[in-house]
Design an enzyme around this catalytic site. Sequence first.
Site: not given
Lengths: 146, 146
Positions: B53, B78, B80, B83
Amino acid sequence: MSIHTACIDACFDLAMESRGEGGLPIGSVLARGDKIIGRGHNRRVQQGNPILHGEMDALRDAGRQESYRDTVLYTSLSPCMMCAGTIVQFKIPRVVICENLNFGGNEQFLIERGVTVEVLNEQRFVDMMARFIEEQPALWDEDIAE
Amino acid sequence: MSIHTACIDACFDLAMESRGEGGLPIGSVLARGDKIIGRGHNRRVQQGNPILHGEMDALRDAGRQESYRDTVLYTSLSPCMMCAGTIVQFKIPRVVICENLNFGGNEQFLIERGVTVEVLNEQRFVDMMARFIEEQPALWDEDIAE
């Protein structure tokens, strides 16, 4: 040999492989049915890459998957918050932790989010990790951000 | 230009770069003081790598760090659960989220663990992500494991 036993042995072998390369002895595999579809180990030292914990490296190795709902993640050491968050995000339903005596604490986070958690605490895993932490405390602290 | 503005612009540019490569338009940078020390974008398509990501790729790019306590993570979208777990694990104290209208939900998880969360919802970020989700719903669903 059952796939369960093969996965546990693979975690140990991958951890030792990493140790032999001067890295952290943490290995992981992702299994589907009777096949291992991803193999990994910590690569912080080997690649200078802090996000490649064993579990992350096994998921990287498995590549893109339509779904993880029929997979099991095996790891030599209990997942940190990065890896636990990833297990939840990827909707991996079951995690087998070979040991959580040298490091742990995110088991409850996983269980509360519906992940089945199995902890083995096999002595060879506990001994391998304890020896590493004793020999290389600074590297261990770096890997868990202490 | 302030480092804050430079980081926001870099997130947008990195997201667009990924989109131009056929990938998901999500970019991220890690900053320390007035310097960007890591730049990243989603690489699921480009490298067939589901763990990259934008935020993870920025941390990979920054490489090993003694500490993240003086860093700020900027992300176009935003974080996940993978992360967000990583932000907590790495002890990153502050996260700037350029938009959370197309995806969100882990802000409270971060705040409860002491992370300062700033949400901008700049229109160009909202529009970029909305357009991508409309054009490539299957790829978007894959990236968030839906």
